[in-house]
Design an enzyme around this catalytic site. Structure first.
Site, PDB file in Angstrom:
ATOM      1  N   CYS A   2       0.826  -1.208   0.000  1.00 32.20           N
ATOM      2  CA  CYS A   2       0.000   0.000   0.000  1.00 32.20           C
ATOM      3  C   CYS A   2       0.865   1.265   0.000  1.00 32.20           C
ATOM      4  O   CYS A   2       2.061   1.215   0.262  1.00 32.20           O
ATOM      5  CB  CYS A   2      -0.863   0.026   1.258  1.00 32.20           C
ATOM      6  SG  CYS A   2      -1.798  -1.475   1.485  1.00 32.20           S
ATOM      7  N   LYS A 605       4.090  -2.995  -6.867  1.00 30.09           N
ATOM      8  CA  LYS A 605       5.516  -2.887  -7.197  1.00 30.09           C
ATOM      9  C   LYS A 605       6.419  -3.143  -6.003  1.00 30.09           C
ATOM     10  O   LYS A 605       7.527  -3.653  -6.154  1.00 30.09           O
ATOM     11  CB  LYS A 605       5.814  -1.497  -7.768  1.00 30.09           C
ATOM     12  CG  LYS A 605       7.233  -1.375  -8.267  1.00 30.09           C
ATOM     13  CD  LYS A 605       7.290  -0.844  -9.654  1.00 30.09           C
ATOM     14  CE  LYS A 605       8.681  -0.919 -10.225  1.00 30.09           C
ATOM     15  NZ  LYS A 605       8.859  -2.099 -11.080  1.00 30.09           N
TER      16      LYS A 605
END
Ligand code: F6R
Length: 610
Positions: A2, A605
């Site tokens: 997050c 990512k």
């Protein structure tokens, strides 16, 4: 993982706009749901829902929210499904405390129960909510926000960072306990965020933080405190030299295509870094080690596999490579005082890699050398030394240019070490290093130019393919795995990457008429690869070849587009170039399938969870 962003500003008209603008730069960290809590005249306006920043902004008018402070969160779901109620930020028991986190709270189940038993109103199944309740709990006891944040870290177990505020207080608080966090001080506003790209639209005056540090943000300053004893720390902002435009598409339809196209320049930039003064320190660390481990995950691990081949071939040095989570069970007891772990991570925040870093440090055995792209990351600060990948920000979720940079770094180190230990003839080493420096950028560009249209056409012929293999042999082992990873990651296909001589030991049974198998080869291995190609062709399979154009390979392609040929080069550059057509193929394949390659579903990512 997050992304969180907290801003305090003098201007009460534009908090929503600022939070949306800055947190949009964290999209690569999570796009399951988005929320903003903005505080105006002592009231918290909290809006959140499932979707990307732009989708939720359109739905709920996030960028129109007003107030002089607020928090935004982009979620990549771990604890709790990606639903509106699990979206962050969260309130505490009532609508006074608001906050959001990044990371994982490992004692979620027990702690949630403890809070509920103590009368807390916990609404979601998301662990981030517990951070807000923990502060709520300790504020009840102390009446002091900073102390409540400090004490909350005794209850919350795991690796996380969170930011929190109270409707009736002008400050925003944050704490870093194992997940990334960086702050910035602008004119009339301050910001705290999970990563630098979201700070840069506001300011280049950056404050880097270490684990176990807390922050208090007011509109004009950021104060830093130590969690351990609450002591105030001096931490003036530093000027960041990272280009604010690095995180923009620059005319390309997707970041992924832009980043593939940056690789010729990356070849130059990383060779510039490797020619610098620190090079001697890195080489000595490797030379002085009793045993060399190379630990990484995903694409970085695929680059490490190629690195292992270079170390063997050019330096005659064995490397034990492992994926992050494998290291401890596989090699944990083999460390000694002189071993060296090369920890490779684009983000420098991958939890599986930081676990290895901590294992080495806790055991007090050996050293660590990071290979890292994100400046200011935990790996960069905590490894004994680090080699920067010099790629600038890689925004697209699939790694391309950072994988490429890692492979250049390993090939260079291996050649230098081989030159120094005599494994490699001096002139051979010099020729190879010169070719990395002078030829690779041009060859990488020629590969992009030559295979762009070929991969685009080839991708169209694959749209109905749901299942394929990508095989490499020798030096192209890691390259084929990387090509397969790209295809499965952004095309949602099953594409397995494996060693081509292993294929006949079982998987060959999958081949029927026109079943596609991609073979990746160097010119020195193509004699062997033709055997493996024949085994597939004999069963009617379709073979696609990636490598230099060679007469012996021509008979095995049925269509021009099934031969993705890279330019003629020093054979040791072949594996560095061969990945480029595979990146482009996966890109066009993904776009043809209607997938946004920059934001593949279910992924993030930066993976700061176990
Ligand atoms: C694949 C990809 C991932 C990362 C992996 C490690 O395209 O991007 O497989 O390579 O999550 O990430 P870092 O290098 O940040 O440790």
């Amino acid at each position: 993982m997050c992304g969180i962003t907290g801003i305090v500003t003098l201007d009460s008209d534009n908090i929503g706009e600022l939070l949306v603008k800055c947190s949009r730069k964290l999209t690569y960290r999570g796009y399951d749901s988005v929320g903003v809590a903005a505080v105006r005249e002592g009231k918290v306006d909290l809006r959140k829902d499932v979707g990307t920043v732009d989708e939720v902004d359109r739905l709920l008018g996030l960028s129109k929210m007003r107030g002089d402070r607020g928090i935004a969160q982009l979620r990549w779901a771990t604890y709790g499904a990606p639903t509106k109620v699990n979206a962050q930020p969260h309130f505490g028991c009532d609508e006074v405390f608001y906050g959001a986190h990044n990371g994982n709270i490992h004692n979620y189940v027990e702690y949630k129960q403890e809070l509920i038993d103590a009368g807390h109103k916990v609404r979601s199944e998301n662990d981030g909510e517990l951070c807000v309740h923990a502060v709520d709990k300790y504020y009840e006891q102390t009446g002091d926000m900073l102390e409540a944040v400090r004490l909350s870290t005794q209850d919350l177990k795991g690796a996380f960072a969170y930011t929190v505020g109270r409707a009736d207080q002008a400050e925003i608080y944050a704490v870093k306990m194992g997940s990334s966090l960086v702050a910035g001080v602008a004119d009339g506003a301050t910001i705290v965020s999970s990563d630098l790209p979201s700070v840069l639209p506001l300011t280049s005056n950056v404050i880097y933080l270490a684990d176990g540090e807390m922050l208090v943000l007011t509109h004009d300053k950021v104060r830093v405190y130590r969690v351990e004893d609450g002591k105030k720390l001096e931490r003036p902002p530093q000027r960041s030299t990272v280009d604010v435009h690095a995180a923009e598409k620059g005319g390309y339809p997707h970041f992924m295509l832009k980043e593939i196209n940056e690789q010729p320049q990356i070849a130059k930039d990383v060779m510039g870094v490797l020619a610098g003064a620190d090079n001697e320190e890195w080489l000595k660390m490797i030379e002085d080690s009793s045993r060399l481990y190379l630990v990484a995950c995903g694409s970085s691990h695929n680059a490490g596999i190629l690195g292992t081949y270079y170390f063997n071939r050019l330096a005659g040095m064995p490397v034990y490579h492992a994926i992050g989570g494998q290291f401890e069970p596989m090699y944990g007891n083999t460390l000694d005082d002189e071993s060296l772990c090369i920890l490779v991570s684009q983000s420098g925040e991958t939890k599986d890699i930081l676990n290895v870093l901590n294992h080495v440090r806790d055991a007090n055995l050996g050293k660590t050398l990071g290979v890292v792209n994100v400046i200011g990351s935990t790996l960069m600060f905590q490894a004994d030394s680090y080699i920067p990948m010099a790629c600038g920000y890689e925004v697209s979720v699939p790694a391309t240019k950072t994988y490429f940079s890692q492979t250049v770094i390993f090939s260079y180190l291996a050649a230098k070490l081989g030159e120094r230990n005599g494994h490699l003839d001096r002139s051979e080493a010099k020729t190879f290093i010169r070719s990395l420096k002078d030829d690779l950028p041009k060859l990488a560009q020629a590969t992009i130019d030559r295979t762009g249209i070929l991969t685009k056409n080839l991708a169209r012929t694959l749209v109905n393919v749901k299942d394929l293999y990508c095989l490499g042999y020798g030096f192209t082992d890691g390259v084929a795995r990387e090509g397969a990873l790209k295809i499965k990651e952004i095309c949602y296909n099953h594409c397995e990457g494996m060693y081509s001589s292993e294929f006949k030991h079982g998987p060959l049974s999958i081949v029927t008429r026109d079943y596609p198998v991609i073979f990746v080869t160097t010119t020195e291995d193509s004699w062997m690869v033709t055997n493996h190609i024949n085994e597939v062709r004999a069963r009617g399979g379709r073979t696609i070849i990636v490598g230099e154009r060679e007469d012996r390979l021509e008979p095995y392609v049925d269509a021009e587009g099934d031969y993705l040929s890279v330019p003629v080069s020093n054979v040791l550059l072949n594996p560095l170039l061969d990945v480029i057509p595979l990146q482009m193929l996966s890109y066009f394949f993904s776009v043809d399938l209607g997938v946004n390659p920059d934001l593949p579903r279910n992924l993030s990512k930066t993976l700061t969870v176990d």
